[in-house]
Every structure is written in C-alpha cells, then in structure tokens.
Scaffold this motif. Sequence first.
Motif, PDB file in Angstrom:
ATOM      1  N   GLY A 171       0.826  -1.189   0.000  1.00  0.00           N
ATOM      2  CA  GLY A 171       0.000   0.000   0.000  1.00  0.00           C
ATOM      3  C   GLY A 171       0.865   1.246   0.000  1.00  0.00           C
ATOM      4  O   GLY A 171       2.096   1.174   0.035  1.00  0.00           O
ATOM      5  N   GLN A 172       0.199   2.384  -0.028  1.00  0.00           N
ATOM      6  CA  GLN A 172       0.892   3.664  -0.069  1.00  0.00           C
ATOM      7  C   GLN A 172       1.317   4.128   1.325  1.00  0.00           C
ATOM      8  O   GLN A 172       2.133   5.047   1.442  1.00  0.00           O
ATOM      9  CB  GLN A 172      -0.001   4.728  -0.705  1.00  0.00           C
ATOM     10  CG  GLN A 172      -0.248   4.481  -2.187  1.00  0.00           C
ATOM     11  CD  GLN A 172       1.032   4.526  -2.985  1.00  0.00           C
ATOM     12  OE1 GLN A 172       1.810   5.475  -2.927  1.00  0.00           O
ATOM     13  NE2 GLN A 172       1.302   3.459  -3.746  1.00  0.00           N
ATOM     14  N   GLY A 173       0.770   3.512   2.342  1.00  0.00           N
ATOM     15  CA  GLY A 173       1.157   3.854   3.700  1.00  0.00           C
ATOM     16  C   GLY A 173       0.160   4.780   4.380  1.00  0.00           C
ATOM     17  O   GLY A 173      -0.558   5.527   3.729  1.00  0.00           O
ATOM     18  N   THR A 174       0.137   4.704   5.699  1.00  0.00           N
ATOM     19  CA  THR A 174      -0.661   5.607   6.510  1.00  0.00           C
ATOM     20  C   THR A 174       0.222   6.094   7.661  1.00  0.00           C
ATOM     21  O   THR A 174       0.922   5.306   8.303  1.00  0.00           O
ATOM     22  CB  THR A 174      -1.943   4.909   7.020  1.00  0.00           C
ATOM     23  OG1 THR A 174      -2.768   5.853   7.702  1.00  0.00           O
ATOM     24  CG2 THR A 174      -1.654   3.736   7.939  1.00  0.00           C
ATOM     25  N   GLN A 175       0.217   7.385   7.890  1.00  0.00           N
ATOM     26  CA  GLN A 175       1.121   7.989   8.865  1.00  0.00           C
ATOM     27  C   GLN A 175       0.563   7.855  10.276  1.00  0.00           C
ATOM     28  O   GLN A 175      -0.611   8.164  10.530  1.00  0.00           O
ATOM     29  CB  GLN A 175       1.342   9.462   8.546  1.00  0.00           C
ATOM     30  CG  GLN A 175       2.227  10.197   9.540  1.00  0.00           C
ATOM     31  CD  GLN A 175       3.676   9.730   9.504  1.00  0.00           C
ATOM     32  OE1 GLN A 175       4.210   9.438   8.426  1.00  0.00           O
ATOM     33  NE2 GLN A 175       4.308   9.679  10.665  1.00  0.00           N
ATOM     34  N   VAL A 176       1.408   7.400  11.177  1.00  0.00           N
ATOM     35  CA  VAL A 176       1.093   7.355  12.602  1.00  0.00           C
ATOM     36  C   VAL A 176       2.078   8.273  13.320  1.00  0.00           C
ATOM     37  O   VAL A 176       3.294   8.110  13.185  1.00  0.00           O
ATOM     38  CB  VAL A 176       1.192   5.924  13.157  1.00  0.00           C
ATOM     39  CG1 VAL A 176       1.052   5.926  14.681  1.00  0.00           C
ATOM     40  CG2 VAL A 176       0.126   5.031  12.533  1.00  0.00           C
ATOM     41  N   THR A 177       1.542   9.218  14.055  1.00  0.00           N
ATOM     42  CA  THR A 177       2.373  10.148  14.815  1.00  0.00           C
ATOM     43  C   THR A 177       1.938  10.114  16.274  1.00  0.00           C
ATOM     44  O   THR A 177       0.762  10.325  16.569  1.00  0.00           O
ATOM     45  CB  THR A 177       2.261  11.580  14.280  1.00  0.00           C
ATOM     46  OG1 THR A 177       2.630  11.592  12.893  1.00  0.00           O
ATOM     47  CG2 THR A 177       3.169  12.518  15.050  1.00  0.00           C
ATOM     48  N   VAL A 178       2.879   9.822  17.147  1.00  0.00           N
ATOM     49  CA  VAL A 178       2.590   9.733  18.577  1.00  0.00           C
ATOM     50  C   VAL A 178       3.332  10.871  19.275  1.00  0.00           C
ATOM     51  O   VAL A 178       4.557  10.947  19.233  1.00  0.00           O
ATOM     52  CB  VAL A 178       3.034   8.381  19.153  1.00  0.00           C
ATOM     53  CG1 VAL A 178       2.627   8.279  20.621  1.00  0.00           C
ATOM     54  CG2 VAL A 178       2.410   7.233  18.350  1.00  0.00           C
ATOM     55  N   SER A 179       2.575  11.731  19.912  1.00  0.00           N
ATOM     56  CA  SER A 179       3.164  12.876  20.606  1.00  0.00           C
ATOM     57  C   SER A 179       3.429  12.529  22.069  1.00  0.00           C
ATOM     58  O   SER A 179       2.684  11.765  22.686  1.00  0.00           O
ATOM     59  CB  SER A 179       2.243  14.084  20.507  1.00  0.00           C
ATOM     60  OG  SER A 179       1.022  13.817  21.166  1.00  0.00           O
ATOM     61  N   SER A 180       4.477  13.115  22.595  1.00  0.00           N
ATOM     62  CA  SER A 180       4.841  12.837  23.989  1.00  0.00           C
ATOM     63  C   SER A 180       4.150  13.801  24.950  1.00  0.00           C
ATOM     64  O   SER A 180       3.534  14.763  24.561  1.00  0.00           O
ATOM     65  CB  SER A 180       6.358  12.950  24.148  1.00  0.00           C
ATOM     66  OG  SER A 180       6.790  14.221  23.736  1.00  0.00           O
TER      67      SER A 180
END
Length: 128
Positions: free
Chosen positions: A119-128
């Motif tokens: 797939g093209q990917g899906t962004q996961v961003t985890v903030s602290s």
Amino acid sequence: QVQVVESGGGLVQAGGSLRLSCTASGLTFDDYAMGWFRQAPGKEREGVSCIRWSGGSTYYADSVKGRFTISRDNAKNRLYLQMSSLKPEDTAMYYCAAARLASYWGGYCPHPRLFGYWGQGTQVTVSS
C-alpha cells in the motif's frame, strides 16, 4: 489490478490507541501472508507484525510485542493492526503488504522483497 489500501493512521498522544486497517483487492486474499511494516525518517523499513494466510500464526517485533495485535478477516479481504500503549518511537509511516507464501508459518516477518504488493502507507504520529 491489485490494490492495497491502508487507513486509520493519525495523531495520538503517548499511551493512546489506534487501529489500522488494510483492504486488498484484485487478489485471492487467503492465498497471501500479510504484514505490517513501518519506516521512520532516516531509518530502514521494519517488519512490525506478520500473519499467516489462515490467521493462525503471527509474528511481532520485540518493540511492539504485548502492545500491538494483528488480525485478518479473509471474508472481507482485510488486515488489521490494533495498536495500544503507543509510544513516540512508534511514529512512522505504516505499510500493509501481501506475500504469496503458502509455506509461511509465522515466527518472523519475511523479507520485504518477498512481499509483492504494497500500500501507499498511513502515517502514525505519537506525541509525547
């Protein structure tokens, strides 16, 4: 024409949860082992979790073991990754991939070059 499409990524605070989904079309889904890979900027692509065609055998990278759960629904041609207790170091682009490996029994993720469809990917961003 084979299509692999991920969804479910986003921005979440540390300790939170996300559920990634992947829909594959144009192939016989239960002929394929499936995997979730991730790649952070400046790092190599990492096999996060993989699952046998039947769903009976799985693999998790040590960094996600106990926090992530992979599953599949062959009737719906879907793959899932439930992610809990997320950490900032989980931040990456997450990719779903399919590999026609009937002999795959779990216990590791096959090398990315063995996955023929991505797939093209899906962004996961985890903030602290």
